[in-house]
Write a protein that holds these residues in place. Structure first.
Motif, short mmCIF file in Angstrom:
data_model
loop_
_atom_site.label_atom_id
_atom_site.label_comp_id
_atom_site.label_asym_id
_atom_site.label_seq_id
_atom_site.Cartn_x
_atom_site.Cartn_y
_atom_site.Cartn_z
N ALA A 223 -24.11 25.55 -13.12
CA ALA A 223 -25.34 24.82 -12.79
C ALA A 223 -26.39 24.91 -13.88
O ALA A 223 -27.11 23.92 -14.12
N ARG A 224 -26.52 26.05 -14.53
CA ARG A 224 -27.53 26.19 -15.56
C ARG A 224 -26.98 26.96 -16.76
O ARG A 224 -26.24 27.91 -16.59
N VAL A 225 -27.43 26.54 -17.94
CA VAL A 225 -27.07 27.21 -19.20
C VAL A 225 -28.36 27.56 -19.93
O VAL A 225 -29.19 26.70 -20.19
N ARG A 226 -28.52 28.84 -20.23
CA ARG A 226 -29.63 29.32 -21.05
C ARG A 226 -29.08 30.04 -22.28
O ARG A 226 -27.91 30.41 -22.31
N PHE A 227 -29.95 30.29 -23.25
CA PHE A 227 -29.53 31.05 -24.42
C PHE A 227 -30.74 31.75 -25.04
O PHE A 227 -31.86 31.28 -24.93
N THR A 228 -30.49 32.87 -25.68
CA THR A 228 -31.52 33.62 -26.39
C THR A 228 -30.83 34.60 -27.33
O THR A 228 -29.73 35.09 -27.01
N THR A 229 -31.37 34.82 -28.51
CA THR A 229 -32.59 34.28 -29.06
C THR A 229 -32.21 33.45 -30.28
O THR A 229 -31.13 33.62 -30.83
N SER A 230 -33.11 32.57 -30.74
CA SER A 230 -32.78 31.67 -31.85
C SER A 230 -33.61 31.99 -33.08
O SER A 230 -34.72 32.52 -32.98
#
Length: 447
Positions: A223-230
């Motif tokens: 349902a959701r995709v997040r990412f860290t850190t850039s």
């Protein structure tokens, strides 16, 4: 009866996930995990070295284990970045420590514990990508997946390349399979982790790019995709397009700027300048007008003048971050800046820190207030002490929800109130939502 293990963690989300992996290794070896060190036969501290304060907190907690050791037999192990940097010197320095391991020492833990029952031991190897292990995850809504380990940028203040080793990407198929497994197990959100996630694949073209990985992960249907850190030097229009084109990729970007002064950025070896940073934020917001940007800042870097600091304050005004994580500079062992004179007085560092926090509180409240009357989609993560449901909107803002919902449920909330740290409002039913305005379904929002 199996030996009971308590793991305490300091530092970033990568450390938190590595502790989940440690728990998986130890559980597979027959150990039982417990939450409190008072109930444990083995205590493991997964320590952080990024800030001096984090290191001091670990040493402070060692005293609690020393007290427990006076009452009964307890083994204490220290590892992670702290173990990697200090190695066997920790055993020589602190009598209470029984074993030490490094930032990639997960697989060796069962054997280290066995050895530590008869003699004190340190085993710190060169950082490597760990063998895939079934993690014992803390949460049931969001699952963390590491896509790369280490960093090859060598920012002058940063200990990560020494504690974690060079940038090492994981195979893309392995990452996608892990996300697919999370989805099948009922997780609604994946958080992709790395020291610089958007640098994924730059160490080996065979892995492909981060934008390709992001598209493949989104295609699993979670349902959701997040990412860290850039890292600012590796953010690109291609990544922004991948974020915008996949409806389940969240419109939040953590992009550490560290300073608004070009002179300080050069001294930090950040490999970008203020204009590049601002232009990349502008591009992201052009493609996704609802993009929420958070950042890291360091105040009091060696040689930082009043003018340098005012340039940072001007950057805060220009970008208007959703959240700022700000820290006073502290020298870290092995880094290049540790050889510089730490010449900004502690009182000046504190004053600058408080100025950043004060201005950011005002900006956050102003930006949050713009959302009053709008609908936001919230992934419900828990229940607060006051009994309200809470979760995060697509753009990573915390939302306090009036109404009833299940953990892991996606609900629509009408924003009725704001604070510096969160939004609040009522959960809408289907009939309430008919004809209502939802910024996440607005054609102009980039969705």
């Amino acid at each position: 009866m199996s030996m009971r293990v308590c793991i305490e963690t300091w530092g970033c989300q990568m450390n938190l996930h590595q502790s989940e992996v440690m728990a998986g290794v130890l559980t597979a070896a027959g150990y039982t995990m417990v939450e409190n060190l008072e109930h444990a036969d083995v205590v493991i501290f997964n320590g952080c070295m990024v800030r001096q304060l984090a290191e001091e907190k670990v040493f402070g907690r060692i005293g609690a284990v020393a007290d427990e050791k006076r009452k009964r037999p307890v083994l204490l192990g220290v590892g992670g970045c702290m173990g990697q940097i200090h190695g066997a010197s920790l055993i020589r320095r602190v009598d209470s420590i029984d074993f030490v391991f490094g930032s990639s020492g997960h697989q060796a833990l069962p054997d280290l514990i066995r050895q530590a029952r008869s003699h004190r031991v340190a085993e710190v190897a060169e950082p490597s990508l760990p063998v895939r292990v079934t993690a014992i995850r803390k949460g049931t809504v969001t699952g963390m997946v590491t896509i790369a380990e280490g960093c090859s940028n060598f920012c002058s203040y940063c200990i990560v390349p020494y504690a974690r080793g060079p940038m090492r990407s994981r195979p893309r198929d392995e990452i996608v399979a892990e996300v697919e497994e999370l989805r099948k197990n009922g997780y609604k959100e994946v958080l992709l982790l790395g020291q610089n996630v958007n640098s994924y694949g730059t160490d080996d073209p065979a892995f492909g790019s981060f934008s390709q990985l992001l598209t493949d992960v989104a295609a699993t249907g979670i349902a959701r995709v997040r990412f860290t850190t850039s890292h600012p030097k590796d953010i690109s229009e291609t990544i922004y397009r991948a974020m915008a084109q996949s409806p389940n990729v969240c419109h939040h970007l953590h992009l550490a700027c560290q300073s608004g002064s070009d002179r300080v950025l050069r001294a930090m070896n950040r490999n970008y300048d203020r204009d590049h940073y601002v232009s990349m934020i502008d591009l992201g917001r052009q493609i996704m007008p609802d993009l929420n940007v958070s950042t890291d800042l360091i105040v009091g870097f060696p040689g930082e003048t009043d003018d340098d600091f005012e340039a940072t304050m001007a950057l805060i005004e220009r970008v208007r971050f959703g959240t700022i994580f700000v820290a006073k500079y502290s020298p870290r062992p092995r880094t290049r800046s540790a050889d510089l004179q730490d010449d900004v007085p502690a009182s000046v560092k504190e004053e600058r820190l408080q100025r950043v926090l004060a201005r950011q509180r005002d900006i956050a409240l102003e930006e949050n207030s713009r959302l009053i009357g709008q609908n936001v989609e919230v992934l419900v993560e828990g229940i607060s002490r006051s009994g309200l449901m809470y979760g995060r909107a697509d753009d990573h803002r915390t939302v306090m929800c009036i109404g009833k919902a299940e953990l892991g449920e996606l609900v629509t909330v009408r924003v009725e109130g704001t604070s510096v740290s969160s939004l609040s409002g009522g959960i809408l039913t289907q009939e309430h939502m008919e004809g209502s305005h939802d910024r996440h379904s607005d054609p102009e929002s980039g969705r």
